[in-house]
Write an enzyme that holds these catalytic residues in place. Sequence first.
Site, mmCIF file in Angstrom:
data_model
loop_
_atom_site.group_PDB
_atom_site.id
_atom_site.type_symbol
_atom_site.label_atom_id
_atom_site.label_comp_id
_atom_site.label_asym_id
_atom_site.label_seq_id
_atom_site.Cartn_x
_atom_site.Cartn_y
_atom_site.Cartn_z
ATOM 1 N N ASP A 192 -67.674 99.322 5.140
ATOM 2 C CA ASP A 192 -68.261 100.641 4.567
ATOM 3 C C ASP A 192 -69.529 101.263 5.537
ATOM 4 O O ASP A 192 -70.067 100.770 5.989
ATOM 5 C CB ASP A 192 -69.077 100.186 3.175
ATOM 6 C CG ASP A 192 -69.369 101.350 2.516
ATOM 7 O OD1 ASP A 192 -68.586 102.347 2.029
ATOM 8 O OD2 ASP A 192 -70.696 101.715 2.274
ATOM 9 N N GLU A 223 -62.117 84.202 15.598
ATOM 10 C CA GLU A 223 -61.957 82.796 15.514
ATOM 11 C C GLU A 223 -61.016 82.388 14.441
ATOM 12 O O GLU A 223 -60.689 81.274 14.442
ATOM 13 C CB GLU A 223 -63.507 82.444 14.786
ATOM 14 C CG GLU A 223 -64.730 82.532 15.795
ATOM 15 C CD GLU A 223 -65.834 82.406 15.124
ATOM 16 O OE1 GLU A 223 -65.967 82.060 13.666
ATOM 17 O OE2 GLU A 223 -66.936 82.796 15.767
HETATM 18 C C1 NOJ Z 1 -68.517 105.108 1.237
HETATM 19 C C2 NOJ Z 1 -67.721 104.585 0.039
HETATM 20 O O1 NOJ Z 1 -66.458 104.795 0.203
HETATM 21 C C3 NOJ Z 1 -68.315 105.207 -1.239
HETATM 22 O O2 NOJ Z 1 -67.710 105.198 -2.531
HETATM 23 C C4 NOJ Z 1 -69.836 104.702 -1.134
HETATM 24 O O3 NOJ Z 1 -70.362 105.764 -2.091
HETATM 25 C C5 NOJ Z 1 -70.628 105.169 0.262
HETATM 26 N N1 NOJ Z 1 -69.603 104.583 1.324
HETATM 27 C C6 NOJ Z 1 -71.860 104.399 0.122
HETATM 28 O O4 NOJ Z 1 -71.505 102.841 0.341
#
Ligand code: NOJ
Length: 509
Positions: A192, A223
């Site tokens: 993310d 690994e």
């Molecule tokens: C990207 C994720 O897809 C989204 O849903 C989220 O709000 C933000 N990153 C923050 O984690």
Amino acid sequence: MSQTWWRGAAIYQVYLRSFADGNGDGAGDLAGLRSHLPYLKDLGIDAIWLNPWYPSPMADGGYDVADYRDIEPVFGTLAEAERFIEEAHELGIKVIIDVVPNHSSTESAWFKEALANPAARDRFWFADEPLNDWQSIFGGSAWTQVPDGQWYLHLFDPGQPDFNWNNPEVHQEFEDVLRFWFDRGVDGVRIDSAALLIKSDTAYEDLDEVHDVYRRWREVADEYDERILIGEVWLPDQERFARYLRPDELHTAFNFDFLSCAWDPADLRRSIDLTLATHTPIGAPPTWVLANHDVTRPVTRYGRADTSFAHGGALHGTPTDLELGYRRARAAALLAMALPGSVYVYQGEELGLPEVEDLPDEVRQDPMHARSGGTNPGRDGCRIPLPWSGDEPPFGFGTGPGAATPWLPQPESWRKLTAEAQRTDLGSMLNLYRTALRIRRELLGDGTLTWLPSGEKVLAFTRDSGLTCVTNLGAEPVPLPAGEVLLASGPLVDGLLPSDTTAWLSPQG
Ligand code: NOJ
């Protein structure tokens, strides 16, 4: 599947809270997902990517993680998650989970410790006063004050304090978390906000040191056998984007340039060419994405005057021709699935679900809506619980007579869109996806494409297998090249390919 299963995989995105509710409490869960694994097997996908499934106060739909080594009780237990991984593997389906390294939750043990003890604040960004005027990506200031007067940084919601990646403990923690899940059989992680981890005083996007993190993560993944790292990297600069896909970093990254394209032949062709030019020299396979849990559903978006996507520009209530959007979404699905590389399908895309635009404000949960003061509709409209069966809500989302109302309301009109209703309808979106994924497994996926000469409103190319894909984005029907039509997103008219339609033609000879 080969050592490089991920290069051409069809990956289905499960937003767990809205997929299927196994215990009737109104929220999707692992029990619901496990009971629908045969549906996913039948759909023909190679892997499942799950949005965060960890314990979370849900300040941002689970992207506020309180414990990276457990499962949110509403979703199930760690033992159930392990069972789910085994069951998916028994069906030949790989499992990809979401790892959130940029930020945590205010309910995480580390953040609670930091609040209780100012000497334990170095894993986050605390300061006596905001160090800059950064705005949260959801709106408002990116700094929030704690009771003793200090401030902490959160690029997203105040419930999501950013980690300080200058602290070696943070590195160690995430390497351990990767191993924790790889040890449990997880085949890959989606990272993310992958480009945001490292901060300087004045910048946080795509700083060079972030690549050191991913080189280290790649060593950890290597690994194990066949484990992959997928980046959520929103960067318009393709040279900078490609740096994340160097052979000792991430395996793939989402193609947001393609996702954001208008339904326009020149824009799509530009994006496809740019994508191939970016990926080919480094040997990384492209990904093709039309939808996810953050963006307006394609059936709705493609039915508007402006068919492109931009976060800030997300709109509700603009005039929409859903029939047109539906036709284009079918054509777009066949186009995306024919391109070289891997493809993502966001749950409900295979049912042709539109965005739900008329949710009452009081049921909306996305902080993007609240923090923009309601000016941004937020992302709840693409996260509505799936309709599985029956004639009225909850449409089999929660089973049993006492099933609670789903956490976000489903429109009555979805009775026509349930998986059950579509299963027996040969012309349905569901059957288009099933057939396309079956053909794709044999004739498409990883490789290259060769453009064919065509009018400027038409995209036509042949793949390594000889399969030809033609998409007509013009207003007039066009003739098809020689070949048997294996699949088309809509009926041909007098042998011609109508507007907003894609056809796949069989390999010749
Ligand atoms: C990207 C994720 O897809 C989204 O849903 C989220 O709000 C933000 N990153 C923050 O984690």
